[in-house]
Scaffold this active site. Structure first.
Site, short mmCIF file in Angstrom:
data_model
loop_
_atom_site.label_atom_id
_atom_site.label_comp_id
_atom_site.label_asym_id
_atom_site.label_seq_id
_atom_site.Cartn_x
_atom_site.Cartn_y
_atom_site.Cartn_z
N SER A 156 60.05 71.79 65.92
CA SER A 156 58.65 71.79 66.31
C SER A 156 58.10 73.22 66.31
O SER A 156 58.71 74.12 66.90
CB SER A 156 58.53 71.17 67.70
OG SER A 156 57.19 71.17 68.08
N GLY A 157 57.01 73.41 65.66
CA GLY A 157 56.39 74.74 65.62
C GLY A 157 56.88 75.60 64.47
O GLY A 157 56.50 76.76 64.35
N THR A 202 53.64 71.13 59.37
CA THR A 202 52.30 70.57 59.08
C THR A 202 51.50 71.55 58.23
O THR A 202 50.83 71.16 57.27
CB THR A 202 51.59 70.26 60.40
OG1 THR A 202 52.45 69.43 61.16
CG2 THR A 202 50.29 69.55 60.16
N ASN A 260 54.51 74.25 70.51
CA ASN A 260 53.52 74.37 69.44
C ASN A 260 52.16 73.92 69.97
O ASN A 260 52.05 72.87 70.59
CB ASN A 260 53.97 73.46 68.27
CG ASN A 260 53.02 73.54 67.08
OD1 ASN A 260 52.00 74.24 67.15
ND2 ASN A 260 53.36 72.84 66.03
N SER A 302 51.09 70.50 67.98
CA SER A 302 52.32 69.82 67.59
C SER A 302 52.02 68.39 67.16
O SER A 302 51.27 67.68 67.82
CB SER A 302 53.27 69.82 68.79
OG SER A 302 54.44 69.15 68.44
N SER A 303 52.60 68.01 66.01
CA SER A 303 52.38 66.64 65.54
C SER A 303 53.24 65.74 66.40
O SER A 303 54.45 65.92 66.47
CB SER A 303 52.82 66.50 64.09
OG SER A 303 52.42 67.61 63.34
N GLY A 336 60.15 67.52 64.00
CA GLY A 336 61.45 68.19 63.82
C GLY A 336 62.44 67.80 64.90
O GLY A 336 62.10 67.13 65.87
N GLU A 359 64.53 67.76 68.04
CA GLU A 359 64.08 68.20 69.37
C GLU A 359 65.23 68.20 70.37
O GLU A 359 65.94 67.19 70.50
CB GLU A 359 62.96 67.30 69.88
CG GLU A 359 61.64 67.57 69.18
CD GLU A 359 60.49 66.73 69.70
OE1 GLU A 359 60.73 65.82 70.51
OE2 GLU A 359 59.36 66.98 69.27
N1 LIG Z 1 52.20 79.60 56.79
C1 LIG Z 1 51.64 79.86 57.96
N2 LIG Z 1 50.76 80.85 58.08
C2 LIG Z 1 50.18 81.13 59.26
N3 LIG Z 1 50.44 80.46 60.40
C3 LIG Z 1 51.32 79.45 60.34
C4 LIG Z 1 51.96 79.09 59.13
N4 LIG Z 1 52.77 78.07 59.38
C5 LIG Z 1 52.63 77.79 60.70
N5 LIG Z 1 51.77 78.61 61.27
C6 LIG Z 1 51.37 78.65 62.70
O1 LIG Z 1 52.31 77.94 63.44
C7 LIG Z 1 51.71 76.86 64.14
C8 LIG Z 1 52.63 75.68 64.15
O2 LIG Z 1 52.77 75.14 62.87
P1 LIG Z 1 52.86 73.59 62.57
O3 LIG Z 1 51.91 72.85 63.39
O4 LIG Z 1 52.82 73.43 61.13
O5 LIG Z 1 54.30 73.29 63.10
P2 LIG Z 1 55.12 71.96 62.90
O6 LIG Z 1 56.38 72.34 62.24
O7 LIG Z 1 54.29 70.96 62.23
O8 LIG Z 1 55.41 71.55 64.38
P3 LIG Z 1 55.51 70.09 65.00
O9 LIG Z 1 56.83 69.55 64.62
O10 LIG Z 1 55.37 70.34 66.43
O11 LIG Z 1 54.37 69.34 64.46
C9 LIG Z 1 50.43 76.58 63.43
O12 LIG Z 1 49.48 76.06 64.31
C10 LIG Z 1 50.06 77.95 62.91
O13 LIG Z 1 49.38 78.66 63.94
MG LIG Z 2 53.41 69.28 62.73
#
Ligand SMILES: Nc1ncnc2c1ncn2[C@@H]1O[C@H](COP(=O)(O)OP(=O)(O)OP(=O)(O)O)[C@@H](O)[C@H]1O
Ligand SMILES: [Mg+2]
Length: 1076
Positions: free
Chosen positions: A107-108, A112, A157, A160-161, A387, A389
């Site tokens: 997560s984070g 996404t 996050n 977070s999705s 992801g 957890e």
């Molecule tokens: N390539 C990137 N460039 C800039 N910021 C990023 C990038 N990837 C992620 N982030 C930052 O990290 C944060 C978390 O990313 P994201 O929501 O994609 O995580 P995730 O893997 O989908 O987590 P979860 O499993 O909780 O959904 C985003 O809100 C963004 O601020």
């Molecule tokens: Mg996500």
């Protein structure tokens, strides 16, 4: 901007971990850190992309970057998520291979964001057009909607999705997007009712309360204050960097683009409001006679508002919170609910309502983005699933999520290994097996149909009798005891008996990503996911149509006594379908890693990264990749890259690329065990070999660069010199020409001056000479003439008689005169001829003029002598006219050339005038048409004018009747003007017989002739006086009693160029005559 031509150029660390030397966990992490510190967040393991979350926006997602990576080979440029997206898109479009992009990480870690980057890249590079753009826009805009309802701020996050998402994007044969299908997996619905400390509920609740207008909130019966709602945790209601109000506008806009009707959006918001209201319903106990407590709704206001919002009868819902109907063997029984059960029911309703609403949203979006065409589609799937957890307190949700991640890891292992193996077989290279951890055993522990954890949980849920979480744990303890990845305190395995980190109510699983301790509490309930039928029926009774749709099981007509499938069962089935789906596609991996726990940029926590690298099995991934050969490259590109290392292959190799590579490697003395020749690729066992080659290439490139530089500089200078030389020649030629031209002009003009001086001098000399000679000649002639004269005279003197001189003189004169008269013979006899030869001799001057006059008179006489009598009379008349009018009247000159015809009317021949003619007693001398001027107005009327020897007659022009006949002796005088008009007045003698009628004022074209004839008759008749002719521009005319003055003026008459007469007053008639 620096343009890289290969992944191997100017790399920070190594861009592809396969080339890492030495390969171990530390060097792996060092490499990641090194690259992360230099803003290189992407690194490859072969075709797998590792993505580090930068936690800040980097300038690497610009349209220029998209263009840079578009249609480029994967390893051509530095690692980037766009390279992977491009590779996937191109092999989908060009090789017709369905693709899936598997994004994993905790997560984070940025899953996404990565999925959105892939989608936006594909949208940017695929076809364009109005329809295609609409599809793209709808696909992209589905993200904000789903994120609003399915994402929440968690400790890990801020966005977070809280659901798993798999999206199939469908393309046509050209690679243009047609539509898509979204599948969602297990929304974390427990969050609706309760959020861990420091976390928030789903974004949409906060967005609605902050962003909706006052009017909307009033309609939804909501209050902007978060603290009014039990379901909204307060401690982190406002998140830094999140603007809920703006997000709400974005979501509404996105819903509109995706195709939601306004009414649908309204319904959705009403249900969101209903969930908030539901959370505020509270219960109190009410004692019953049977000693049990029964729950009652405490404050009915929220309940009422919610029922109003959804169109539910309040009493029905209120009852559903206090009683529960149990059906068994066709019997219905009603049991009361205590307060705890009522709260449970309320929360179950809220969770179900929200999660069903979320599923409905996904279905609704799918309806909009569904591909229209029925043709076969190419598909690119993007999987963004929660992801792995590991929390302090892990429950059913984490268990399910981690199970899903196990499955993904499985598919990763299976597909990467299979792909690797297939490549070796394809290339005909010997393959040695590599040891790696296969997590199939863990998947089996969870999903095995007989004794898997999920199967046992389902068994417990379905079992009659009392079922609790503890009975479930007991069952696990007995059945899974032997499993090497299952740990529990009550396990038969004694080694855990003393493990205090393992509480009694928990079990632990050794996942591929680490050990996770699960608390069994709630497992049974969550798996059952029970919603009392009274509640679903109450919901079905709502008038709110969306609400009815969400609770179809509440329809009393379709009562189904069968238990609905459990949550675990459903999830396992959907994961199974997903896995099957993924296996049919070509996988592309993005492994997301989170560099720190603080959600901040620039921090790289080794231990955290190490943990993720470890459980993602990344080092093993590299090992597998390098098991046989670390590096492989098609022969053509290998030869192209290293051909400069060998003289035989540089600069061109003419044969097959494979032979070229062989020659090259042999020449570079690379040990034979270091490489193997595949069918189309060269396989290099050790990265060090590759680096040696690279090192030598770099050195060689430097030499080559120097050489190229040298040659180029030489060429440049030479060309420059040649250009200068050529220019110099041109300039010199032009200058010389110019100088010579100048010099020549000077010489030429000097020559001319000299020439003219010399010529002048010469000419003057000659002239002087000639003049002298001429004078000499003249002098000589004169002298000779005199001399001759003297001589002749001397000679002839003796022969001359005394009067010989006179005779000679007379003779000479006679000869001269003879010649003169003969010369005069040329003159003509015409009296008009004025020519006369010039006088030949001065002494004839007087005779010459006299002779001319005499000759003229003589030839006139001769001419006259030829005249007949009539002609003579005519000329006499003309002569008389000349005497009367010449130089007196302006009309005269025009009459000279006109012969006097006399009888203009042809009175004798014309039968019309026969009567008139016969009335005339004498010969008519003149007959003409005249105008008789009316004395009253000056206008003329035509009359016939006849003249005989003794009188003149005026007769009517038409009838020929005589109007007046005047004897000529009665005519006293005639008056005419000096001008060119034809007016004349015939004045009668006073007292004569004719005078009583008054004078006649007439006008005629033949005035000169008429007057001349009148005058002539007067001169020839012996018995009468001559008629007076008075020529003046003003005369008096006697009209009966009055005397009228006729006055002639010059000026432009109005009617043409003839004279006009006008009566001015009683005494004046004015005739205006056109000026000549
Ligand atoms: N390539 C990137 N460039 C800039 N910021 C990023 C990038 N990837 C992620 N982030 C930052 O990290 C944060 C978390 O990313 P994201 O929501 O994609 O995580 P995730 O893997 O989908 O987590 P979860 O499993 O909780 O959904 C985003 O809100 C963004 O601020
Ligand atoms: Mg996500």
């Amino acid at each position: 901007m620096e343009v890289k031509t290969s992944l191997l150029d100017n790399m920070i660390g190594v861009g592809d971990m396969v080339l890492l030397e030495p390969l171990n966990e530390d060097s792996f992490i060092m490499n990641l850190r090194n690259r992360f510190d230099h803003n290189e967040i992407y690194t490859y393991i072969g075709s797998v992309v590792i993505s580090m979350n930068p936690y800040r926006s980097l300038p690497i997602y610009t349209p220029q970057k998209v263009e840079e990576y578009r249609n480029r080979n994967f390893y051509e440029l530095s690692p980037h998520i766009y390279a992977l997206a491009d590779e996937a898109y191109r092999s989908l479009r060009d090789q017709d291979k369905d693709q899936c992009i598997l994004i994993t990480g905790e997560s984070g870690a940025g899953k996404t964001e990565a999925s959105k980057l892939v989608m936006s890249y594909v949208a940017a590079v695929c076809g364009k057009g109005q329809e295609v753009n609409k599809v793209k826009e709808q696909l992209l805009q589905s993200n904000p909607v789903l994120e609003a309802f399915g994402n929440a701020k968690t400790m890990r996050n801020d966005n977070s999705s809280r659901f798993g998402k798999y999206m199939d994007i469908e393309f046509d044969f050209k690679g243009d997007p047609l539509g898509g299908v979204i599948s969602n997996y297990l929304l974390e619905k427990s969050r609706v009712c309760k959020q861990p400390r420091g976390e928030r509920n789903f974004h949409i609740f906060y967005q609605l309360l902050s962003g909706a207008s006052d009017d909307t909130l009033m309609k939804l019966k909501l209050d902007r204050d978060f603290s009014k709602y039990n379901y909204l945790s307060l401690d982190s209601a406002n998140v830094n960097g999140l603007d809920d109000a703006a997000s709400f506008r974005t979501v509404r806009n996105a819903m509109q683009i995706v195709g939601f009707m306004e009414a649908e959006v309204q319904s959705v918001l009403e249900l969101v409001a209903a969930v908030l209201k539901l959370g505020n319903i509270e219960f109190k106990p009410e004692s019953r006679v049977n000693g049990f407590d029964e729950s009652r709704v405490k404050d009915k206001n929220d309940l009422k508002e919610m029922c109003e919002l959804l169109g539910i009868e309040q009493s029905v819902l209120e009852r559903a919170f206090s009683y529960r109907t149990v059906e068994a063997k066709m019997e219905k029984m009603s049991t009361t609910l205590n307060v705890a059960q009522a709260y449970y029911a309320r929360d179950a309703l809220a969770k179900n309502l929200y999660s069903r609403l979320f599923s409905w949203l996904v279905t609704r979006i799918n309806e909009s983005i569904k591909a229209q065409a029925k043709t076969r589609h190419k598909v690119m799937g993007v999987l963004d699933i929660y992801g792995f957890e590991i929390f302090e307190d892990n429950s059913f949700e984490q268990f399910i999520i981690n199970y899903c991640n196990e499955k993904l890891q499985q598919i990763f292992i299976e597909l990467t290994l299979r792909e690797e193996q297939e490549e070796y077989i394809r290339e005909d290279i010997e393959w040695t097996n590599i040891e790696y951890f296969n997590n199939a055993v863990i998947c089996d522990l969870i999903e095995n149909n007989q004794n898997g954890i999920l199967a046992m949980l389902d068994e417990e849920c379905l079992r009659p009798g009392t079922v609790t979480d503890d009975t479930f744990l007991d069952k696990l303890n007995t059945i899974c005891a032997e499993h090497q990845h299952f740990e529990s305190r009550l396990n038969k395995n004694s080694k855990f008996l003393t493990d205090h980190s393992l509480p009694h109510s928990c079990f632990r699983i050794q996942h591929y990503a680490g050990k996770v301790l699960y608390r069994v509490e709630g497992f049974v309930d969550k798996n059952n996911d029970l919603l009392y039928r009274d509640l679903s029926q109450a919901m079905y009774k709502a008038t709110h149509s969306l609400m009815r749709q969400l609770f179809p099981e509440g329809n009393p007509a379709k009562v189904n006594l069968k238990r609905p499938p459990t949550a675990g069962f459903q999830f396992k089935a959907s994961v199974g379908v997903l896995m099957k789906n993924l296996q049919t596609k070509n996988p592309n991996y993005i492994r997301c890693i989170k560099p720190n726990d603080k959600k901040v940029a620039h921090i790289f926590t080794d231990s955290l990264v190490c943990h993720q690298v470890r459980y993602l099995g990344l080092v093993e991934n590299v090992r597998v990749r390098r098991a046989g050969y670390a590096f492989r490259q098609p022969y053509e590109s290998c030869l192209e890259r290293y051909k400069m290392l060998c003289k035989k292959t540089w600069p061109h190799w003419r044969g097959p690329a494979r032979d070229g590579v062989e020659v090259l490697l042999t020449d570079c003395s690379v040990p034979t065990e270091e490489f193997a020749y595949g069918r189309s690729k060269i396989f290099i066992r050790n990265p060090r070999t590759l680096f040696t080659l690279e090192e030598r290439r770099r050195a060689c490139l430097e030499d080559l660069a120097t050489l190229i530089q040298k040659i180029y500089r030489g060429w440049k200078s030479r060309t420059h010199f040649l250009l200068l030389k050529k220019s110099q020649v041109v300039v010199a030629a032009w200058y010389r020409r110019y100088a010579q031209q100048n010099k020549y002009q000077k010489i030429k003009s000097a020559t001319l001056v000299m020439q003219s001086f010399i010529r002048g001098w010469k000419a003057r000399n000659i002239l002087r000479q000639l003049k002298y000679e001429k004078r000499c000649k003249e002098a000589v002639t004169t002298i000779a003439a005199y001399w001759h004269g003297t001589q002749v005279r001397r000679e002839y003197r003796k022969f001359f008689r005394a009067n010989a001189g006179k005779k000679i003189y007379d003779f000479t004169i006679q000869r001269i005169m003879q010649k003169y008269f003969l010369g005069l013979k040329t003159t003509t006899m015409s009296p008009m001829d004025n020519s006369w030869p010039a006088k030949p001799y001065g002494f004839l001057e007087g005779a010459h003029t006299q002779l001319r006059r005499i000759f003229h008179l003589w030839r006139c006489k001769k001419y006259r002598g030829q005249f007949t009598e009539e002609k003579k009379a005519v000329y006499e008349e003309k002569l008389e006219a000349s005497e009367i009018f010449k130089d007196k009247k302006a009309l005269y000159p025009s009459s000279v050339s006109q012969p006097f015809k006399g009888d203009y009317l042809e009175i004798q021949k014309n039968p019309k005038y026969q009567k008139l003619n016969s009335a005339m007693e004498e010969k008519v001398l003149l007959a003409d048409l005249v105008n008789k001027i009316n004395r009253a107005n000056g206008k003329g009327s035509p009359r016939l004018f006849l003249l005989t020897k003794s009188n003149f007659v005026l007769a009517d022009q038409k009838t020929g009747q005589v109007k007046a006949s005047v004897p000529l002796p009665d005519l006293a005088s005639v008056s005419v003007s000096t001008q060119s008009d034809g007016f004349f007045a015939l004045k009668l003698k006073e007292g004569s017989a004719s005078a009583s009628k008054g004078d006649f004022l007439l006008s005629s074209e033949h005035l000169i002739e008429i007057i001349t004839k009148l005058h002539r008759i007067g001169t020839t008749a012996a018995d009468r006086d001559q008629i007076n002719i008075d020529i003046s521009d003003e005369f008096l005319v006697q009209f009966k009693q009055d005397k009228v003055c006729v006055k002639f003026i010059q000026g432009g008459p109005k009617n043409g160029n003839s004279a006009a007469c006008k009566r001015k007053n009683n005494r004046l008639l004015e005739v205006s005559v056109p000026s000549p």
